[in-house]
Write an enzyme that holds these catalytic residues in place. Structure first.
Site, PDB file in Angstrom:
ATOM      1  N   SER A  42      -9.501   0.150   7.177  1.00  0.00           N
ATOM      2  CA  SER A  42      -8.866   0.234   5.995  1.00  0.00           C
ATOM      3  C   SER A  42      -8.516  -1.059   5.419  1.00  0.00           C
ATOM      4  O   SER A  42      -8.080  -1.114   4.231  1.00  0.00           O
ATOM      5  CB  SER A  42      -8.106   1.341   5.699  1.00  0.00           C
ATOM      6  N   LYS A 101       0.979  -1.101  -0.078  1.00  0.00           N
ATOM      7  CA  LYS A 101       0.017  -0.143   0.050  1.00  0.00           C
ATOM      8  C   LYS A 101       1.001   1.336  -0.052  1.00  0.00           C
ATOM      9  O   LYS A 101       1.641   1.285   0.765  1.00  0.00           O
ATOM     10  CB  LYS A 101      -0.920  -0.009   1.185  1.00  0.00           C
ATOM     11  N   SER A 140      -9.525   2.200   2.883  1.00  0.00           N
ATOM     12  CA  SER A 140      -8.720   2.675   2.267  1.00  0.00           C
ATOM     13  C   SER A 140      -7.671   1.997   1.213  1.00  0.00           C
ATOM     14  O   SER A 140      -6.981   2.246   0.352  1.00  0.00           O
ATOM     15  CB  SER A 140      -7.924   3.860   2.781  1.00  0.00           C
TER      16      SER A 140
END
Lengths: 95, 490
Positions: free
Chosen positions: B184, B85, B160
């Protein structure tokens, strides 16, 4: 709880955010509705409740302060928008 | 023989040892799949094929050495292609947090979690898309475009960590790192039909994780099963002297061979089955609970009475912490600079123009909650109610070993569905926020599909530092079901 455009302008200045007049209006409305939705939180009786700043039982653990390798000055300056003589260059701070 | 990208991480690890194929071949298979699918999915913000091939070659060399003496321990992650990420620093590779304010930023060091995976031989394919600074539930807040859900390209992958979830679900990689501040990792795992672990606060070092809400941020991982996730957890977890909030506890040895859940007590909190939850989500979660019961677990209803306060508590504490953390983006030391003659104007202009709307909203909300005259009423009060939420979990965990509940009220929603309504988006997080406020771990995993063929996820939560029980329970469930083996048609 509702925020006026003047209050939004004040907060944006504290946070160093330049907003357009349109943004100021939109954030006044949106932040007000977020704060209104949080109103029920303010009703909770917490007189006897301690705050939680961290969930951990740890408190400031100490370790020996020994030197270790770290990135070079060149490397740390490599992302700078402007650098000069091994330093970050900025526009004037004082008048 | 199935395509190389369709086998599990553990099958790939075993095949690499046997020499059925090389890490370079496995990596090339992933790179080809990314090339074919990325135009539709947009899971990546940066691809690193050269780095990947060089890491794969090094892994192949290590495997070749190992075959001379197979007694030597070898990490299961060796030679396995993964994605990271884009809020976790990878030295020298652009790390943007999905924000224009970090465009072209190249970190001078790697996050501890990433460095530990590299030490364990992973192959890094690239950096994945995220809502800007991890603030969002859909990746729609990324400054670089939305990621598309592999199960339905018109829908969000969640967020996210949506890029990570979509990449794993689309079989572009075997695993991806994510972060979970308010859900997330778990919510995108749920929306994409994969398995995602939110670790206990303090279990994995946050060093090199670009900070959002420092008392809530955790590093986790997304894979296609709990068994595949375990080697990543083992590699990343454990004390790090560079993060003073990283717990010194030893990393538990977790054995997934014994699949029985006899004697395990699972609590189902009544506050999580509320009006507004999609019928099919409730039905799938309740059916999964029956499977846990058939596996030997004892099921009981429990109560977490302050659940409905988690949303306002989170949306004061996280923005307050964010407003302080994001003060560092001042166009002095890194990031683009929108030039002005005075430093003061330069701050205003750069931050005003380069932060996206949700980030500015949260910075202002946090600044307000911390400002003179409002600190006690908002931030102080939120911290006190956080104590009540944490106490709810501690009380329930006296009676049960695990808590079972939905991850999100609905399956994946359509891109653009929440428009410019921040509160509607925040409601996506109501079932995931409490675990962050309490600091406890959670694992999301697929338990069914709805009428639109969209994955339904549920989560288990365990007491702080109780990841072992999560792995054992979810693995036991996945030996009895095959939801996690489904693959989107792409």
């Amino acid at each position: 709880m509702s925020l006026t455009v003047d209050e939004v302008r004040h907060i944006a200045n504290l946070a160093r955010l330049q907003l357009t007049p349109e943004e100021e209006r939109r954030y006044a409305q949106q932040l007000s509705s977020i704060l209104e939705s949080a109103a029920r939180l303010l009703e909770v009786d917490t007189a006897q409740i301690p705050p939680t700043a961290t969930v951990l039982p740890l408190r400031a653990p100490l370790r020996p302060d020994t030197p270790r390798p770290c990135p070079t000055r060149e490397k740390m300056l490599s992302n700078a928008p402007e650098a000069e003589a091994g330093m970050f260059r900025v526009p004037p701070v004082l008048e | 023989m199935p395509s190389l990208t369709d086998i599990s991480l553990l099958e790939a690890a075993s095949a690499l040892r046997k020499g059925d194929f090389s890490s370079v071949e496995l990596t090339e298979a992933c790179l080809e799949r990314i090339e074919a699918l990325e135009p539709q999915i947009h899971a990546f913000l940066a691809q690193t094929p050269d780095l990947a091939i060089s890491q794969a070659k090094a892994a192949d060399q290590r495997l070749q050495e190992w075959r001379k003496n197979t007694e030597e321990p070898l990490p299961l992650t060796l030679g396995i292609p993964v994605a990271i990420k884009d809020v976790l620093c990878l030295e020298g590779i652009p790390t943007t947090c999905g924000s224009l304010i970090l465009e072209d930023f190249r970190p001078p060091y790697s996050a501890t979690s990433v460095a530990r995976l590299i030490d364990n031989g992973v192959v890094i394919l690239g950096k994945t898309n995220t809502d800007e600074f991890a603030m969002g539930s859909s990746t729609e807040n990324s400054a670089y475009g939305t990621t598309h859900n592999p199960w339905d390209l018109d829908r969000v992958p969640g967020g996210s960590s949506g890029g990570s979830a979509a990449a794993v679900a689309a079989h572009m990689c075997f695993a991806a790192l994510g972060t979970d501040t308010g859900g997330s990792v778990r919510q995108p795992a749920s929306f994409c039909g994969i398995t995602g672990l939110k670790t206990s606060y303090g279990r994995v070092s946050r060093y090199g994780l670009i900070a959002y809400g420092s008392s809530l941020d955790t590093v986790g991982a997304l894979t296609r099963s709990a068994a595949d996730l375990l080697p990543l957890f083992t590699a990343m977890a454990g004390h790090d002297p560079l993060d003073s909030t990283c717990m010194p506890d030893p990393v538990p040895e977790i054995n997934l061979d014994d699949g029985s859940l006899a004697g395990i007590r699972i609590g189902v909190p009544k506050e999580y089955f509320i009006e507004g939850i999609q019928d099919e989500v409730e039905t799938a979660v309740r059916s999964a609970v029956k499977i846990f019961e058939a596996l030997g677990a004892e099921i009981q209803e429990v109560s977490l009475p302050h659940t409905d306060l988690a949303l306002p508590v989170y949306y004061l504490i996280a923005p307050a912490e964010a407003s302080a953390n994001l003060a560092r983006y001042d166009a002095v030391r890194f990031g683009p600079r929108l030039k002005s003659e005075k430093l003061w104007d330069q701050y205003l202009k750069t931050r005003g123009e380069l932060f996206g709307p949700e980030v500015k909203r949260r910075i202002m909300l946090g600044t307000y909650a911390l400002s003179a005259g409002y600190y006690d009423a908002y931030y102080g009060q939120a911290q006190k109610v956080r104590t009540l939420i944490k106490d709810d979990f501690e009380t329930v965990f006296k009676d049960v070993d695990l808590i079972a509940c939905p991850v999100a009220p609905t399956t994946a929603f359509r891109i653009g569905e929440h428009g410019d309504d921040p509160l509607a988006m925040y409601l996506e997080d109501i079932f995931t926020l409490p675990a962050n406020l309490a600091g406890v771990p959670g694992m999301a995993f697929p338990v069914g599909f709805d009428r639109n063929d969209l994955p339904i996820g549920m989560q288990l939560n365990a007491p702080h530092m109780g990841e072992k029980a999560l792995f054992q329970a979810v693995h036991a469930y996945q030996t009895q079901t095959d939801w996690h083996r489904r693959k989107p048609d792409l």
